[in-house]
Design an enzyme around this catalytic site. Structure first.
Site, short mmCIF file in Angstrom:
data_model
loop_
_atom_site.label_atom_id
_atom_site.label_comp_id
_atom_site.label_asym_id
_atom_site.label_seq_id
_atom_site.Cartn_x
_atom_site.Cartn_y
_atom_site.Cartn_z
N ASP A 110 5.97 -18.83 -3.11
CA ASP A 110 6.07 -20.04 -2.28
C ASP A 110 5.44 -21.20 -3.06
O ASP A 110 4.92 -21.01 -4.15
CB ASP A 110 5.42 -19.81 -0.92
CG ASP A 110 3.94 -19.51 -1.01
OD1 ASP A 110 3.39 -19.49 -2.14
OD2 ASP A 110 3.31 -19.30 0.02
N ASP A 130 10.88 -13.00 4.63
CA ASP A 130 9.61 -12.42 4.18
C ASP A 130 8.64 -12.52 5.35
O ASP A 130 8.75 -13.43 6.17
CB ASP A 130 9.02 -13.20 3.00
CG ASP A 130 8.31 -14.46 3.46
OD1 ASP A 130 9.00 -15.47 3.74
OD2 ASP A 130 7.07 -14.45 3.60
N CYS A 139 12.99 8.72 11.06
CA CYS A 139 12.64 7.92 9.87
C CYS A 139 12.61 8.79 8.62
O CYS A 139 12.11 9.92 8.65
CB CYS A 139 11.28 7.26 10.09
SG CYS A 139 10.79 6.19 8.72
N CYS A 145 11.10 7.82 5.74
CA CYS A 145 10.06 7.36 4.82
C CYS A 145 9.11 8.51 4.44
O CYS A 145 9.05 9.54 5.12
CB CYS A 145 9.27 6.19 5.41
SG CYS A 145 7.90 6.64 6.49
N CYS A 166 6.67 9.61 7.24
CA CYS A 166 7.26 10.41 8.32
C CYS A 166 7.75 11.78 7.82
O CYS A 166 7.84 12.72 8.61
CB CYS A 166 8.40 9.64 8.98
SG CYS A 166 7.78 8.22 9.93
N HIS A 213 5.44 3.19 6.12
CA HIS A 213 6.38 3.34 7.24
C HIS A 213 6.91 1.99 7.74
O HIS A 213 8.11 1.82 7.96
CB HIS A 213 5.73 4.11 8.40
CG HIS A 213 6.56 4.06 9.64
ND1 HIS A 213 7.66 4.87 9.82
CD2 HIS A 213 6.50 3.24 10.72
CE1 HIS A 213 8.24 4.56 10.98
NE2 HIS A 213 7.55 3.58 11.54
ZN ZN Z 1 8.50 6.44 8.68
#
Ligand code: ZN
Length: 369
Positions: free
Chosen positions: A94, A266, A304, A306, A309, A335
């Site tokens: 930025d 963002d 999920c 990820c 998880c 996550h």
């Molecule tokens: Zn997750």
């Protein structure tokens, strides 16, 4: 022959929602995309390997913070931001404008720039459009921002003055830029006032930046006002350039703003929530401190994919939080960032399949809070 390393390809549209690819010197950014925020050249509690595994395509770093500490000259000496933080993918910085106007309690704006005091040690500093570009050239991100003035959204007089100044500063940034391997985006201001937003979008679009950013939203106005401003601005901005909505959002924001033609987002939200023990889910937020998770063997989300998880239970994460262990912040950040990146990816697929409204409607109806 000189060719610009930046090119935006608009691949598909479903209503106003767009799917594209922004080519940068450090790789391609598929849009719509969510960019995790690494304020101090680090996405809090994550290593760059985590970010690669999360398949983050674009990350953001803050000019104001890095200018104050460790200093943009030091980062340039260390080979620039990519080398300094060991991230070879695209980076966006930025302009420092937003932080100067929001973090610094004492600041003085004049036509030439802003004098402000550091929030770290109270020392006095000055940003001008030229200085902001120079600092961002030292940092070396792929996408850099014009120096803008973010006003209070409901103050008409201030919004109008700040908008005009932002336009004059955008021209000065454009003229000051020297590096050809960075894309400078102009920023649209104008508070919650339709005529100002319209004038600002026309002005900034007219300067022919390689991309355009929408600033001064998600700063206290209602969602309805934000959506109305996006509709005005995006009806004016050129189709063939990426549109970046600064500092937004939540999962719901991604869904509702992509629908209105935004390509890049963002927000500090996923890592900030992680530090406050909260997990994002497709049904709303979960406070992982809650006693109900003490013996819960399930992952945060059973659907999920990820790393968190796939490997850890709610009970384990709750234990880490109770024991004040740093790993809880890392696991929750993984996550939460995955949740937003995965959502952006699914929304992109929905656009490509011409099923945006169907997907969006279903997704939003699941939210309980
Ligand atoms: Zn997750």
């Amino acid at each position: 022959m000189t060719t610009t390393p930046f090119k935006f390809e608009l691949i598909s549209q479903d209503g106003q929602a767009r799917a594209g690819v922004f080519h940068t010197p450090h790789g391609d950014v598929p849009t719509p995309i969510f960019a995790p925020v690494g304020t101090q050249a680090t996405v809090k509690s994550l290593t760059q390997r985590h970010l690669k595994e999360l398949d983050a395509k674009l990350i953001l770093a803050n000019t104001y913070h890095l200018y104050l500490r460790p200093g943009d000259d030091l980062i340039a000496e260390m080979g620039g931001l990519h080398q300094f933080m060991s991230w070879d993918g695209p980076i966006l910085t930025d302009s420092g404008g937003f932080q100067v106007f929001s973090l610094s309690k004492t600041r003085k704006v004049d036509e030439d720039g802003v004098t402000f005091k550091s929030h770290i040690d109270g020392s006095t500093h000055r940003f001008t459009p030229e200085r902001s570009v120079e600092i961002q050239e030292n940092l070396g991100a792929d996408i850099i921002m014009a120096f803008d003035e973010c006003a209070e959204p409901y103050n008409r007089q201030y919004s109008e003055a700040a908008m005009h100044r932002t336009h004059r500063w955008a021209e000065r940034c454009y003229a000051a830029k020297k590096r050809s391997d960075q894309a400078l985006f102009g920023i649209i201001q104008g508070g919650v006032f339709p005529d100002l937003r319209e004038a600002s979008a026309e002005y900034i679009a007219g300067l022919d930046f390689p991309g355009n950013a929408i600033g001064g939203l998600s700063v206290g106005e209602t969602k309805e006002e934000m959506h109305a401003m996006l509709e005005i601005v995006n009806s004016i901005l050129p189709q063939e350039k990426p549109r970046y909505l600064m500092g937004v959002g939540t999962p719901q924001d991604l869904v509702t703003c992509i629908k209105r033609g935004v390509d890049i987002f963002d927000c500090v939200l996923p890592t900030r929530l992680a530090r406050h023990n909260a997990a994002m889910s497709d049904n709303g937020r979960m406070n992982m401190m809650n006693a109900q998770y003490t013996r819960d063997e399930r992952p945060i989300s059973e659907t999920c994919t990820c790393y968190t998880c796939q490997h850890y239970s709610r009970a384990y994460i709750r234990h880490l939080i109770q024991a004040n262990e740093m790993l809880s912040g890392t696991l929750l950040s993984i996550h939460n960032i995955h949740t937003l990146l995965d959502l952006a990816c699914n929304l992109r697929k929905a656009i490509l399949n011409q099923q945006y409204n169907e997907f969006a409607g279903k997704y939003l109806s699941n939210f309980t809070k």
